[in-house]
Structure formats: structure tokens, C-alpha cells
Design a protein around this motif. Structure first.
Motif, PDB file in Angstrom:
ATOM      1  N   UNK A  32     -74.741 -58.073  23.655  1.00 26.26           N
ATOM      2  CA  UNK A  32     -74.517 -57.147  22.610  1.00 26.26           C
ATOM      3  C   UNK A  32     -73.859 -55.669  23.212  1.00 26.26           C
ATOM      4  N   UNK A  33     -73.026 -54.942  22.667  1.00 29.50           N
ATOM      5  CA  UNK A  33     -72.322 -53.976  23.323  1.00 29.50           C
ATOM      6  C   UNK A  33     -73.631 -52.886  23.522  1.00 29.50           C
ATOM      7  N   UNK A  34     -73.580 -52.548  24.857  1.00 31.90           N
ATOM      8  CA  UNK A  34     -74.603 -51.624  25.401  1.00 31.90           C
ATOM      9  C   UNK A  34     -74.030 -50.611  26.603  1.00 31.90           C
ATOM     10  N   UNK A  35     -74.940 -50.235  27.333  1.00 25.83           N
ATOM     11  CA  UNK A  35     -74.455 -49.313  28.478  1.00 25.83           C
ATOM     12  C   UNK A  35     -73.795 -49.919  29.554  1.00 25.83           C
ATOM     13  N   UNK A  36     -73.807 -51.346  29.715  1.00 27.22           N
ATOM     14  CA  UNK A  36     -73.106 -52.232  30.643  1.00 27.22           C
ATOM     15  C   UNK A  36     -71.988 -52.612  30.081  1.00 27.22           C
ATOM     16  N   UNK A  37     -71.296 -51.837  29.112  1.00 30.46           N
ATOM     17  CA  UNK A  37     -70.127 -52.198  28.561  1.00 30.46           C
ATOM     18  C   UNK A  37     -69.014 -51.015  28.420  1.00 30.46           C
ATOM     19  N   UNK A  38     -67.713 -51.359  28.266  1.00 30.98           N
ATOM     20  CA  UNK A  38     -66.855 -50.256  27.963  1.00 30.98           C
ATOM     21  C   UNK A  38     -65.669 -50.702  27.198  1.00 30.98           C
ATOM     22  N   UNK A  39     -65.130 -49.817  26.395  1.00 26.46           N
ATOM     23  CA  UNK A  39     -63.792 -50.362  25.512  1.00 26.46           C
ATOM     24  C   UNK A  39     -62.752 -49.610  26.052  1.00 26.46           C
ATOM     25  N   UNK A  81     -60.937 -59.172  23.540  1.00 32.38           N
ATOM     26  CA  UNK A  81     -59.807 -58.118  23.151  1.00 32.38           C
ATOM     27  C   UNK A  81     -59.761 -58.163  21.489  1.00 32.38           C
ATOM     28  N   UNK A  82     -60.019 -56.675  21.297  1.00 34.31           N
ATOM     29  CA  UNK A  82     -59.896 -56.520  19.761  1.00 34.31           C
ATOM     30  C   UNK A  82     -58.464 -55.930  19.430  1.00 34.31           C
ATOM     31  N   UNK A  83     -57.868 -57.072  19.021  1.00 31.25           N
ATOM     32  CA  UNK A  83     -56.406 -56.640  18.440  1.00 31.25           C
ATOM     33  C   UNK A  83     -56.182 -55.691  17.468  1.00 31.25           C
ATOM     34  N   UNK A  84     -57.146 -55.672  16.535  1.00 29.78           N
ATOM     35  CA  UNK A  84     -57.372 -54.765  15.320  1.00 29.78           C
ATOM     36  C   UNK A  84     -57.246 -53.241  15.796  1.00 29.78           C
ATOM     37  N   UNK A  85     -58.363 -53.104  16.727  1.00 30.76           N
ATOM     38  CA  UNK A  85     -58.379 -51.575  17.280  1.00 30.76           C
ATOM     39  C   UNK A  85     -57.555 -51.258  18.520  1.00 30.76           C
ATOM     40  N   UNK A  86     -56.913 -52.404  19.080  1.00 29.95           N
ATOM     41  CA  UNK A  86     -56.100 -52.303  20.361  1.00 29.95           C
ATOM     42  C   UNK A  86     -56.874 -51.754  21.723  1.00 29.95           C
ATOM     43  N   UNK A  87     -58.046 -52.480  21.589  1.00 31.27           N
ATOM     44  CA  UNK A  87     -59.142 -52.325  22.771  1.00 31.27           C
ATOM     45  C   UNK A  87     -59.399 -53.522  23.505  1.00 31.27           C
ATOM     46  N   UNK A  88     -59.639 -53.489  24.820  1.00 32.75           N
ATOM     47  CA  UNK A  88     -60.168 -54.346  25.685  1.00 32.75           C
ATOM     48  C   UNK A  88     -61.941 -53.982  25.730  1.00 32.75           C
ATOM     49  N   UNK A  89     -62.631 -54.734  25.347  1.00 32.01           N
ATOM     50  CA  UNK A  89     -64.160 -54.540  25.735  1.00 32.01           C
ATOM     51  C   UNK A  89     -64.467 -55.144  27.027  1.00 32.01           C
ATOM     52  N   UNK A  90     -64.908 -54.557  27.886  1.00 30.65           N
ATOM     53  CA  UNK A  90     -65.385 -55.007  29.197  1.00 30.65           C
ATOM     54  C   UNK A  90     -66.875 -55.152  29.546  1.00 30.65           C
ATOM     55  N   UNK A  91     -67.636 -56.091  29.722  1.00 28.43           N
ATOM     56  CA  UNK A  91     -69.087 -56.188  29.741  1.00 28.43           C
ATOM     57  C   UNK A  91     -69.196 -56.746  31.079  1.00 28.43           C
ATOM     58  N   UNK A  92     -70.223 -55.882  31.979  1.00 28.95           N
ATOM     59  CA  UNK A  92     -70.608 -56.346  32.926  1.00 28.95           C
ATOM     60  C   UNK A  92     -71.227 -57.624  33.338  1.00 28.95           C
TER      61      UNK A  92
END
Length: 371
Positions: free
Chosen positions: A145-152, A267-278
Motif C-alpha cells: 500500500x501507499x506509505x512512507x516508501x512511496x512517492x507520487x 501510472x495514474x493516467x487520471x491524476x497524471x502521476x507516477x507512483x514510485x514504491x521502493x
């Protein structure tokens, strides 16, 4: 038949077992590259001296029986206790020693057969030289899940190529750049001018690699930077290729797999973001390989034992914590653990390979590595 004659017959029955014990210690000495005369003298003295000494102090009429009893008990004790001090080596040592007793004759199959008749050693001690094993593929880690080790991070662009903001650091300097996220690029690239701003210009000693990009293959020099930041997520010790033509009007360079591969991406095309997870674990051999010069040798000992030695020189200013070198023979690959290689220093390792059909040529390569 007199008791004295029976005694000497008993001595004759103990000689084969004593010969196996002597062969074992000859094989151990040969594997450790000791001097041949010292191997022969020490093995002979260790196996035969105690029984002969015991027989020498016994009454004359009992000497054959004492010698026979000494050969049996002492040789049996040596073979039984050898796995405690040389775990996992008894069968190889006996096979090598018996083969050497053949004086150049083709006795390797017989030597290996004799060694296979010995009973299993059991779990008496841990071997000092571990056996290389086939490399197993690492299981993919479960999704998190999205947490401290992730960035959008926001992205720009459409279709196959998008760009994201990236920060490079070297020696206290930083450079923020918009980078093309290119899944076809092996290495991250920056133009020479950007590297000069970081104080990381390439030199004549900088390694040269072929770059696989979406536009084809080209050669480029590599430099090692302290780190790359994607938002709050940092990747240390990153190799960057010098490429003045890899950027575009809107981007500075390419974000290659040696950086993007450290993260799981969505890749979240709706929000135009790339979510990177370590990732839980990330092999750094792409960054390390250009700066780690690896060499290896193999040798086959009498009896079928094959040893492989690996040596490496680290040309970077960062220590390699772990490295696995792949040794390939036909369709089989074994991994030799190299261990830590200090910055601007050398490392080496030696292991034995499982018994296999001999190869005319062994191929080596850096399989896995971490800073």
C-alpha cells in the motif's frame, strides 16, 4: 600355520584401510597446494608411525598382532574423525589421493568409485569451503500500500514517453532536471554540461559502455554519482552515462532502468502521476559492473574435484558490499559469492564446483551486486 604367520596375515588385511587413510591426507594436502614431499612424508608418518611405534615397544612374538590392531584401529579412527576437522572433504580427498597413487594412469573413475563406498559423513561440522549452488531467481515481492516508501510525481507528455522531475547529487552539489522516463534505456543519461555543474566530468579512465536506448545502441562514458532523488526517495551510487543527444527541448536526459528499476511503478493516467514504491530488494549490478573488473580461473584436481577462483578490482570510490559472480558451463550456472570489495581495492574468493562434465571454456559474469 604359526601364530606369527597369522599375525602378519592380519597386518596385510589392515594395509588397505591404512592406504585409504593415507590417501585421504595426501588428497587434503594436495588440495591445499602443499609441497609434494611434505604431503607424502606427513601423510605416511601420521598413518603408519603410531601403529609401528606401538608394535616396536611390544614383545617380539606379539609385534605382528599389535601392528595389525594398530593399523585397523588407528586408520579407522583417522577416517572417522576426519570430517570433524575437514567437513565435507573426505570423499574428495580420498578420490584425489587414490588418483595420485595411480602415478599418471587413468584411474580417476576407480578413485571416485572407491570414495563413494565410504559411509556418509553426517552433520559433524560446518565446511570451511562451501559448494557453489545454481542461482535461483528471486521471487517477486508482494504489492504494498501507499506509505512512507512511496512517492507520487507528476508527469508530462503523452504516448510512449513521459517526463518526470529528478534531482541528482554529487559532492554536496545538486541538479534538478526533467528526465524522459524511457523503459528502453539501460542507463540514466545526462549531457556533459549538466555533469560539469555537478563537478562530475568524465576522465580518460572513466569506463565506456554500450547504451541500449529506444533510439538504438551507442557508446558512452560513465561516471558514478552520489545519489539520485525521486521526491523523497533516494538511490545511492548511480552510474550515469554521458550523452549530449539523449535529451530533448523539454528534458535533460533519459531516466534508465538502473534508476527506475529500483522502484515498483504505477501510472495514474487520471491524476497524471507516477507512483514510485521502493522495492524490497534491488540488484545494483548495472551500476557496479562498469567499475568492477572481474576475472576468474578454474582447475581440475585428480579425482574430479573442480575449483574456481574469482578476483575483482573495484575502480570506484564506493565499497561493494556483496557481489555474486556467475560461472557458466553449458546450460548450468553456479554462483560464487565474492563478498565485500573495498573502494579502489581488490577482493577474491575460491569455491569448489559440484562434480560435472568438464567444459572446454567457462564463462563468467557479474550476476548480482550491491553497494
Amino acid at each position: 600355520m604359526s601364530p606369527r604367520t597369522l599375525g602378519w596375515l592380519a597386518v596385510a588385511t589392515g594395509l588397505p584401510l591404512a592406504g585409504l587413510a593415507c590417501a585421504a591426507f595426501v588428497g587434503l594436502g594436495f588440495a591445499r597446494e602443499a609441497a609434494p614431499w611434505l604431503i607424502s612424508a606427513s601423510a605416511t608418518g601420521l598413518v603408519f608411525a603410531p601403529p609401528m611405534l606401538a608394535a616396536g615397544v611390544a614383545p617380539r612374538h606379539r609385534r605382528p598382532w599389535i601392528l595389525a590392531l594398530g593399523l585397523w584401529t588407528w586408520s579407522f579412527a583417522l577416517l572417522s574423525l576426519l570430517p570433524i576437522y575437514f567437513p565435507g572433504e573426505r570423499a574428495d580427498a580420498v578420490a584425489t589421493g587414490v588418483a595420485l597413487f595411480g602415478l599418471g594412469l587413468a584411474v580417476d573413475p576407480l578413485a571416485r568409485a572407491i570414495a563413494s563406498w565410504l559411509p556418509p559423513e553426517g552433520n559433524l561440522a560446518r565446511p570451511t569451503l562451501s559448494e557453489a549452488r545454481p542461482i535461483a531467481e528471486l521471487a517477486a515481492p508482494p504489492a504494498s500500500l501507499l506509505g512512507d516508501d512511496q512517492i507520487a510525481l507528476p508527469f508530462e507528455g503523452e504516448g510512449r514517453r513521459i517526463s518526470i522531475p529528478v534531482v541528482f547529487s554529487e559532492g554536496g552539489r545538486t541538479l534538478e532536471a526533467e528526465m524522459t522516463f524511457d523503459t528502453g534505456a539501460t542507463y540514466t543519461t545526462l549531457p556533459r554540461a549538466a555533469l560539469e555543474k555537478l563537478g562530475a566530468s568524465p576522465t580518460e579512465a572513466s569506463p565506456v559502455m554500450k547504451l541500449h536506448t529506444a533510439n538504438g545502441e551507442r557508446e558512452a562514458q560513465l561516471v558514478l554519482l552520489d545519489g539520485v532523488w525521486l521526491g523523497d526517495l533516494q538511490l545511492r551510487g548511480v552510474a550515469v552515462a554521458v550523452c549530449d543527444l539523449c535529451g530533448s527541448g523539454e528534458t535533460t536526459g533519459l531516466l534508465g532502468l538502473n534508476v527506475s528499476g529500483a522502484f515498483n511503478m504505477n501510472i495514474d493516467a487520471d491524476r497524471r502521476e507516477v507512483v514510485f514504491s521502493s522495492r524490497v530488494s534491488f540488484d545494483r549490478h548495472l551500476d557496479i559492473q562498469p567499475f568492477l573488473d572481474v576475472d576468474a580461473w578454474t582447475r581440475q584436481l585428480p579425482g574430479g574435484r573442480i575449483e574456481v577462483g574469482v578476483e575483482a578490482h573495484n575502480a570506484s570510490d564506493r565499497q561493494v558490499e556483496t557481489a555474486t559472480v556467475a560461472v557458466t558451463c553449458g546450460a548450468t550456472t553456479w554462483g560464487v559469492e565474492l563478498g565485500a570489495v573495498p573502494a579502489l581495492g581488490d577482493g577474491k574468493s575460491k569455491q569448489k564446483l559440484p562434480i560435472h562434465e568438464p567444459c572446454e571454456r567457462y564463462e563468467i559474469g557479474l550476476e548480482r551486486a550491491h553497494w
